[in-house]
Design a protein around this motif. Sequence first.
Motif, PDB file in Angstrom:
ATOM      1  N   THR A  45      58.716  50.706  62.376  1.00 26.13           N
ATOM      2  CA  THR A  45      59.951  51.029  61.655  1.00 26.13           C
ATOM      3  C   THR A  45      60.190  50.106  60.465  1.00 26.13           C
ATOM      4  N   SER A  47      59.760  48.331  56.791  1.00 24.03           N
ATOM      5  CA  SER A  47      59.579  48.927  55.464  1.00 24.03           C
ATOM      6  C   SER A  47      58.134  48.816  54.970  1.00 24.03           C
ATOM      7  N   SER A  49      55.352  48.917  56.768  1.00 27.25           N
ATOM      8  CA  SER A  49      54.542  49.936  57.420  1.00 27.25           C
ATOM      9  C   SER A  49      54.831  51.321  56.856  1.00 27.25           C
ATOM     10  N   LEU A  50      56.104  51.602  56.568  1.00 25.46           N
ATOM     11  CA  LEU A  50      56.457  52.897  55.994  1.00 25.46           C
ATOM     12  C   LEU A  50      55.860  53.053  54.602  1.00 25.46           C
ATOM     13  N   GLU A  54      53.126  55.778  53.541  1.00 27.27           N
ATOM     14  CA  GLU A  54      53.338  56.664  52.394  1.00 27.27           C
ATOM     15  C   GLU A  54      52.123  56.650  51.474  1.00 27.27           C
ATOM     16  N   SER A 140      51.295  54.306  60.988  1.00 26.59           N
ATOM     17  CA  SER A 140      52.064  54.174  59.748  1.00 26.59           C
ATOM     18  C   SER A 140      52.167  55.519  59.038  1.00 26.59           C
ATOM     19  N   ALA A 143      54.678  57.599  60.969  1.00 28.35           N
ATOM     20  CA  ALA A 143      56.026  57.096  60.701  1.00 28.35           C
ATOM     21  C   ALA A 143      56.531  57.598  59.354  1.00 28.35           C
ATOM     22  N   TYR A 144      55.653  57.586  58.355  1.00 22.54           N
ATOM     23  CA  TYR A 144      56.056  58.092  57.037  1.00 22.54           C
ATOM     24  C   TYR A 144      56.339  59.591  57.100  1.00 22.54           C
ATOM     25  N   SER A 147      59.713  60.410  57.914  1.00 25.12           N
ATOM     26  CA  SER A 147      60.739  59.861  57.026  1.00 25.12           C
ATOM     27  C   SER A 147      61.457  60.975  56.268  1.00 25.12           C
TER      28      SER A 147
END
Length: 319
Positions: A45, A47, A49-50, A54, A140, A143-144, A147
């Motif tokens: 969660t 930033s 990793s996001l 991405e 990752s 997770a993106y 988003s």
Amino acid sequence: MKKLVRIIGISVAIIFLLLAVAATYIQITGIPSYETQSPAIQLPTDSASLAHGEALAKIICASCHMNKAGDRLSGSQMTDASEEFGTIYSANITHSKYGLDRYSDGELLYLLRTGIKRDGQYSPPWMVKLPLMSDKDITSIIAYLRSDDEILKGVDKPAPPSEPSFLVKFLSHVAFKPLPYPEKPILAPPVENTEAYGRYLAVGRYDCFGCHSADFKTVDPMVPENSEGFFGGGNPLTNESGELVRSANITPDPETGIGNWTEEEFANAVRSGLRTGKPGLSTVMPRFTTLTDQEIHALYTYLKSIPSIKKEITRYAGM
């Protein structure tokens, strides 16, 4: 003698009948299905990793799943897929009942690792599989994809169904098989180990060998070095105009590969598709604009270390 000829004739007829029955079965049943799973998964969660997810998703996922308008990952026809695969459409992967909202995180992870969709159907070679990608990288990405980035906002429309060719259906029964789900954690090599890290980028993260080997049908995703013509190019692709474009030889052969390329030339080609004094790269080659200098150096170092293949590629424009 007549009896022998009759026996041979009957045997041949039976063989042809069995082949016809098998072909009919494959054509009707299409792509096989398998048992699916939803492994436990903990998404990052933070930033960093996001942002990492991405950057990876916009290279690995967006090149196929971006729509024609260029504003959503709602899928489009994959015109660069070889004609021998049929008519192929990428899936809608936006936040929609027709997109990734259908998938749990575990189901999505299982698809990316093995190629098995949530309904159990196997996804043929045009869908990237990431069996060697590190756990950090793949979580990752997921997770993106969860988003609220603009290109992931829901498009409530399913992508058209693909129309795989008989060849794809046949190979999916006899050759293309789901990949094994990892039995233990996967870690990327340390970036300080330049050559090993470069190999990881080329075969584990970005799947470069898949396109730059001889043919998608002979790629070995679990042991990439076993792929026919490993990084020697020749894989048939199609550009946006429907023209055949064969992937380039990027082994260190000085005459037909990248043996005489400087690292700066390699970086410019990979990031922008440009080569000084020579034609630019074909549009079927993605532009890896977000690669860092460290990643470029690792890739360049690794590709200079692999066995050379002397193979002149015809009918291609660039790498």
